[in-house]
Design a protein around this motif. Structure first.
Motif, PDB file in Angstrom:
ATOM      1  N   GLY A 224      -0.326 -11.141   2.432  1.00  0.00           N
ATOM      2  CA  GLY A 224       0.160 -10.141   3.372  1.00  0.00           C
ATOM      3  C   GLY A 224      -0.180  -8.750   2.867  1.00  0.00           C
ATOM      4  N   GLY A 225      -0.129  -7.786   3.749  1.00  0.00           N
ATOM      5  CA  GLY A 225      -0.400  -6.415   3.329  1.00  0.00           C
ATOM      6  C   GLY A 225       0.199  -5.421   4.299  1.00  0.00           C
ATOM      7  N   ALA A 226       0.695  -4.311   3.779  1.00  0.00           N
ATOM      8  CA  ALA A 226       1.246  -3.261   4.640  1.00  0.00           C
ATOM      9  C   ALA A 226       1.413  -1.982   3.844  1.00  0.00           C
ATOM     10  CB  ALA A 226       2.596  -3.676   5.221  1.00  0.00           C
ATOM     11  N   THR A 227       1.405  -0.873   4.551  1.00  0.00           N
ATOM     12  CA  THR A 227       1.758   0.426   3.985  1.00  0.00           C
ATOM     13  C   THR A 227       3.274   0.540   4.037  1.00  0.00           C
ATOM     14  OG1 THR A 227      -0.326   1.321   4.820  1.00  0.00           O
ATOM     15  CG2 THR A 227       1.400   2.906   4.221  1.00  0.00           C
ATOM     16  N   TYR A 228       3.904   0.859   2.917  1.00  0.00           N
ATOM     17  CA  TYR A 228       5.358   0.673   2.839  1.00  0.00           C
ATOM     18  C   TYR A 228       6.129   1.464   3.877  1.00  0.00           C
ATOM     19  CZ  TYR A 228       5.845   4.937  -0.133  1.00  0.00           C
ATOM     20  OH  TYR A 228       5.835   6.222  -0.625  1.00  0.00           O
ATOM     21  N   TRP A 229       5.708   2.684   4.213  1.00  0.00           N
ATOM     22  CA  TRP A 229       6.487   3.446   5.190  1.00  0.00           C
ATOM     23  C   TRP A 229       6.232   2.962   6.615  1.00  0.00           C
ATOM     24  CZ3 TRP A 229       2.675   5.660   2.160  1.00  0.00           C
ATOM     25  CH2 TRP A 229       1.530   6.160   2.799  1.00  0.00           C
ATOM     26  N   HIS A 230       5.107   2.273   6.847  1.00  0.00           N
ATOM     27  CA  HIS A 230       4.879   1.668   8.157  1.00  0.00           C
ATOM     28  C   HIS A 230       5.745   0.430   8.348  1.00  0.00           C
ATOM     29  CE1 HIS A 230       0.530   3.486   8.316  1.00  0.00           C
ATOM     30  NE2 HIS A 230       1.483   4.374   8.533  1.00  0.00           N
ATOM     31  N   MET A 231       6.150  -0.205   7.248  1.00  0.00           N
ATOM     32  CA  MET A 231       6.992  -1.399   7.331  1.00  0.00           C
ATOM     33  C   MET A 231       8.409  -1.080   7.781  1.00  0.00           C
ATOM     34  SD  MET A 231       5.999  -3.397   3.797  1.00  0.00           S
ATOM     35  CE  MET A 231       7.226  -4.700   4.028  1.00  0.00           C
ATOM     36  N   VAL A 232       8.917   0.095   7.380  1.00  0.00           N
ATOM     37  CA  VAL A 232      10.357   0.353   7.547  1.00  0.00           C
ATOM     38  C   VAL A 232      10.636   1.743   8.131  1.00  0.00           C
ATOM     39  CG1 VAL A 232      11.002  -1.263   5.727  1.00  0.00           C
ATOM     40  CG2 VAL A 232      10.491   1.104   5.124  1.00  0.00           C
TER      41      VAL A 232
ATOM     42  N   ASN B 260       0.807  -1.207   0.000  1.00  0.00           N
ATOM     43  CA  ASN B 260       0.000   0.000   0.000  1.00  0.00           C
ATOM     44  C   ASN B 260       0.849   1.271   0.000  1.00  0.00           C
ATOM     45  OD1 ASN B 260      -2.327   1.693   0.326  1.00  0.00           O
ATOM     46  ND2 ASN B 260      -1.868   1.808   2.510  1.00  0.00           N
ATOM     47  N   GLY B 261       0.432   2.249  -0.819  1.00  0.00           N
ATOM     48  CA  GLY B 261       1.134   3.520  -0.892  1.00  0.00           C
ATOM     49  C   GLY B 261       0.266   4.723  -0.557  1.00  0.00           C
TER      50      GLY B 261
ATOM     51  N   GLU C   9      -5.890   0.714   7.030  1.00  0.00           N
ATOM     52  CA  GLU C   9      -6.680  -0.237   7.804  1.00  0.00           C
ATOM     53  C   GLU C   9      -7.387  -1.232   6.894  1.00  0.00           C
ATOM     54  OE1 GLU C   9      -7.018   3.108   8.158  1.00  0.00           O
ATOM     55  OE2 GLU C   9      -5.970   3.443  10.066  1.00  0.00           O
ATOM     56  N   ALA C  10      -7.885  -0.753   5.751  1.00  0.00           N
ATOM     57  CA  ALA C  10      -8.607  -1.620   4.820  1.00  0.00           C
ATOM     58  C   ALA C  10      -7.699  -2.676   4.203  1.00  0.00           C
ATOM     59  CB  ALA C  10      -9.259  -0.782   3.720  1.00  0.00           C
ATOM     60  N   ILE C  11      -6.426  -2.353   4.013  1.00  0.00           N
ATOM     61  CA  ILE C  11      -5.477  -3.324   3.475  1.00  0.00           C
ATOM     62  C   ILE C  11      -5.302  -4.489   4.451  1.00  0.00           C
ATOM     63  CG2 ILE C  11      -3.008  -3.681   3.011  1.00  0.00           C
ATOM     64  CD1 ILE C  11      -4.384  -2.469   0.650  1.00  0.00           C
ATOM     65  N   GLY C  12      -5.234  -4.189   5.729  1.00  0.00           N
ATOM     66  CA  GLY C  12      -5.122  -5.250   6.719  1.00  0.00           C
ATOM     67  C   GLY C  12      -6.335  -6.159   6.716  1.00  0.00           C
ATOM     68  N   THR C  13      -7.523  -5.569   6.607  1.00  0.00           N
ATOM     69  CA  THR C  13      -8.752  -6.355   6.533  1.00  0.00           C
ATOM     70  C   THR C  13      -8.761  -7.232   5.290  1.00  0.00           C
ATOM     71  OG1 THR C  13     -10.004  -4.658   7.726  1.00  0.00           O
ATOM     72  CG2 THR C  13     -11.273  -6.202   6.389  1.00  0.00           C
ATOM     73  N   ALA C  14      -8.377  -6.647   4.151  1.00  0.00           N
ATOM     74  CA  ALA C  14      -8.375  -7.397   2.891  1.00  0.00           C
ATOM     75  C   ALA C  14      -7.406  -8.578   2.966  1.00  0.00           C
ATOM     76  CB  ALA C  14      -7.988  -6.476   1.739  1.00  0.00           C
ATOM     77  N   ALA C  15      -6.213  -8.345   3.504  1.00  0.00           N
ATOM     78  CA  ALA C  15      -5.223  -9.428   3.566  1.00  0.00           C
ATOM     79  C   ALA C  15      -5.759 -10.617   4.358  1.00  0.00           C
ATOM     80  CB  ALA C  15      -3.929  -8.913   4.185  1.00  0.00           C
ATOM     81  N   THR C  16      -6.412 -10.337   5.473  1.00  0.00           N
ATOM     82  CA  THR C  16      -6.966 -11.417   6.289  1.00  0.00           C
ATOM     83  C   THR C  16      -8.105 -12.127   5.577  1.00  0.00           C
ATOM     84  OG1 THR C  16      -6.372 -10.274   8.335  1.00  0.00           O
ATOM     85  CG2 THR C  16      -8.092 -11.941   8.480  1.00  0.00           C
ATOM     86  N   ASP C  17      -9.064 -11.356   5.073  1.00  0.00           N
ATOM     87  CA  ASP C  17     -10.245 -11.957   4.444  1.00  0.00           C
ATOM     88  C   ASP C  17      -9.881 -12.769   3.196  1.00  0.00           C
ATOM     89  OD1 ASP C  17     -11.751 -10.777   6.394  1.00  0.00           O
ATOM     90  OD2 ASP C  17     -12.642  -9.241   5.097  1.00  0.00           O
ATOM     91  N   LEU C  18      -8.972 -12.241   2.375  1.00  0.00           N
ATOM     92  CA  LEU C  18      -8.636 -12.906   1.120  1.00  0.00           C
ATOM     93  C   LEU C  18      -7.802 -14.167   1.349  1.00  0.00           C
ATOM     94  CD1 LEU C  18      -7.931  -9.737  -1.028  1.00  0.00           C
ATOM     95  CD2 LEU C  18      -9.998 -11.131  -0.988  1.00  0.00           C
ATOM     96  N   ALA C  19      -6.963 -14.149   2.376  1.00  0.00           N
ATOM     97  CA  ALA C  19      -6.204 -15.359   2.706  1.00  0.00           C
ATOM     98  C   ALA C  19      -7.152 -16.488   3.097  1.00  0.00           C
ATOM     99  CB  ALA C  19      -5.219 -15.071   3.837  1.00  0.00           C
TER     100      ALA C  19
END
Length: 265
Positions: free
Chosen positions: A151-159, A126-127, A133-143
C-alpha cells in the motif's frame, strides 16, 4: 482483546535499523507490517531547514507504528528513503532530486529486499507532495512484481479530516506552512528559524485559477511563490504541532490496522 506488549518489547519491535538480522526474520515470520517512510530533501522557505519531510515523514511513521504495536500489532519501520522527486524546488537551491526512474528503482530495491526476507505486507508512507503520484504507481507495480500486499499514501491525504480542525489559516497541510512549521517546532525546534517567520507565507495553492484537482501539472515553485512557502506559517506553534502529530498518527494507526487492507478475497 490484544495483549499490550511490555515497554521493552515495544521499543525493540519498531526500528529495522535497531534490530538484529535474526530479530528482523522473527518479525517476518510473525507477519509484521513493514512501514517504509519516503521523503525528500528540499527547500522549505526562509524559516525551515531542508530536512522537513524526512523529520516529519519519519516521525509520523514511527509514531503510527508505536500506536499499532501498543494495540497488539506487529510493525517495524525502515529508515527514511530521504531523496525523492523535487525538481519543482530546485530553483530555490538546497534541494536534492531524483528522476522518476531512479526513484522507482530505489523503492523497488527496498521493497524487493523486504519481500525476499519473507514479509508479506508493506506500506509506503509518503511525506512529500511531489512523490504522491509516483508512490501510487510504485505500490501497484511492486505488489504485482513481488506477489505481496503493498500500500502507499501521502500521510496528510490519508487523514484530512483530523488536520483541518487544528489549523487557523489553511484547510490542510501544504508546504513549509502552518502545519509543517508547527510540527517541526514540536519535533525539531533547532530546524526552525523564528526570526524568519514574518516572511514565511505564500499563496494558498500551487494551482493556477481554474485548474481542477484532476489536472496534474508540476510547476517550479519559483513561478508562484516568492518565499518558497505555500500556506501561512506565521500562526504556527509547538502546541499545535503536538496536536497535529497525535491526531495524524492516531488516525493513520487506525486505518493501517484494518485487516481488510491486507487480506485476499
Amino acid at each position: 482483546m490484544a495483549k499490550k506488549p511490555k515497554a521493552a518489547e515495544t521499543a525493540r519491535s519498531l526500528e529495522w535499523m535497531k534490530l538484529t538480522a535474526a530479530e528482523i526474520q522473527a518479525e517476518a515470520a510473525a507477519d509484521a507490517l513493514v512501514i517504509v517512510p519516503v521523503a525528500s530533501m528540499e527547500q522549505h522557505g526562509p524559516h525551515l531547514a531542508t530536512g522537513v519531510d524526512m523529520v516529519l515523514g519519519g516521525n509520523v511513521a514511527l509514531e503510527t507504528a508505536r500506536r499499532m504495536v501498543a494495540a497488539g500489532h506487529r510493525v517495524i519501520v525502515t529508515p527514511v528513503c530521504w531523496a525523492g522527486l523535487a525538481e519543482h524546488h530546485m530553483a530555490f537551491g538546497g534541494t536534492v532530486t531524483l528522476d522518476h526512474a531512479t526513484f522507482q528503482a530505489v523503492l523497488r530495491g527496498v521493497v524487493g529486499s523486504v519481500s525476499r526476507h519473507g514479509f508479506k505486507r508493506v506500506f509506503l508512507m509518503n511525506g512529500h507532495g511531489g512523490n504522491a503520484e509516483a508512490i501510487g504507481t510504485a505500490a501497484t507495480d511492486l505488489a504485482v512484481e513481488f506477489g505481496i500486499r503493498v500500500g502507499g499514501a501521502t500521510y496528510w491525504h490519508m487523514v484530512p479530516e483530523v488536520i483541518e480542525p487544528l489549523l487557523e489559516r489553511q484547510p490542510t497541510l501544504m508546504h513549509a506552512c502552518e502545519a509543517e512549521t508547527s510540527m517541526m517546532m514540536h519535533l525539531s525546534p533547532e530546524s526552525v528559524r523564528p526570526e524568519q517567520l514574518s516572511k514565511a507565507h505564500g499563496p494558498s495553492s500551487s494551482r493556477v485559477p481554474g485548474q481542477p484537482p484532476g489536472l496534474l501539472m508540476r510547476r517550479s515553485f519559483r513561478e508562484f511563490t516568492k518565499s518558497g512557502v505555500v500556506g501561512d506559517a506565521r500562526v504556527a506553534s509547538e502546541e499545535k504541532g503536538a496536536k497535529l502529530l497525535e491526531a495524524i498518527t492516531t488516525k493513520c494507526a487506525e486505518l493501517l490496522a484494518n485487516p481488510a487492507l491486507w487480506t485476499s478475497r
